[in-house]
Design an enzyme around this catalytic site. Sequence first.
Site, short mmCIF file in Angstrom:
data_model
loop_
_atom_site.label_atom_id
_atom_site.label_comp_id
_atom_site.label_asym_id
_atom_site.label_seq_id
_atom_site.Cartn_x
_atom_site.Cartn_y
_atom_site.Cartn_z
N LYS A 141 -48.87 63.54 104.42
CA LYS A 141 -49.19 64.27 103.19
C LYS A 141 -50.71 64.23 103.02
O LYS A 141 -51.42 63.59 103.79
CB LYS A 141 -48.53 63.60 101.99
CG LYS A 141 -47.02 63.45 102.11
CD LYS A 141 -46.46 62.64 100.96
CE LYS A 141 -44.99 62.36 101.13
NZ LYS A 141 -44.46 61.51 100.07
N GLY A 142 -51.21 64.84 101.97
CA GLY A 142 -52.65 64.80 101.70
C GLY A 142 -53.06 63.46 101.13
O GLY A 142 -52.23 62.66 100.69
N VAL A 143 -54.35 63.22 101.14
CA VAL A 143 -54.90 62.00 100.55
C VAL A 143 -56.32 62.29 100.09
O VAL A 143 -57.00 63.13 100.66
CB VAL A 143 -54.87 60.82 101.55
CG1 VAL A 143 -55.83 61.04 102.70
CG2 VAL A 143 -55.17 59.50 100.85
N GLY A 144 -56.75 61.62 99.05
CA GLY A 144 -58.13 61.76 98.58
C GLY A 144 -58.25 62.62 97.35
O GLY A 144 -58.85 62.21 96.37
N GLU A 145 -57.68 63.82 97.38
CA GLU A 145 -57.81 64.70 96.22
C GLU A 145 -57.12 64.09 95.00
O GLU A 145 -57.49 64.37 93.88
CB GLU A 145 -57.27 66.10 96.51
CG GLU A 145 -55.81 66.19 96.86
CD GLU A 145 -55.47 65.94 98.32
OE1 GLU A 145 -54.28 65.93 98.64
OE2 GLU A 145 -56.38 65.75 99.15
#
Length: 149
Positions: free
Chosen positions: A101-105
């Site tokens: 999945k995404g990370v950071g935002e």
Amino acid sequence: MNATHVCTCEVDIATGRVELLRYIVSEDCGPMINPDVVEGQIAGGVVQGIAGVLYEHLAYDDEGNPLATTFMDYLVPSAAEIPSIEYGHIETPSPGPGGVKGVGEGGAIGAPPAVVNAVADALAPFGVTITQLPLSPARIIEILREAER
């Protein structure tokens, strides 16, 4: 990506200065390939979110021109203003390739409400209402004075 952010702070009512005492974030980015990179991405987003609440102000003149044209005119936090970030990790695979999945935002999305709510909680005994950002020291003094009226 799912995330939860929790923040505590102290506010000096004489100066309006906010000191972030503790910041905890837990994100689910799926399987982590490199936890250090994941935490770096989270930290970058959290700092961006904190900066948007306490420091950065995108001021414009009446014609829509930005008044801050360099970082000499635009306040950004340094490492001294950012608390140590405590991390929690959950690894739930997504149905997509690799389960990632995404990370950071999530840091930039979750940090602003966590910080605003921490400041609002600290100032709750004074009956303040927070309606605009940034929460600069001058703005905090202003909302404390408004609450006295």
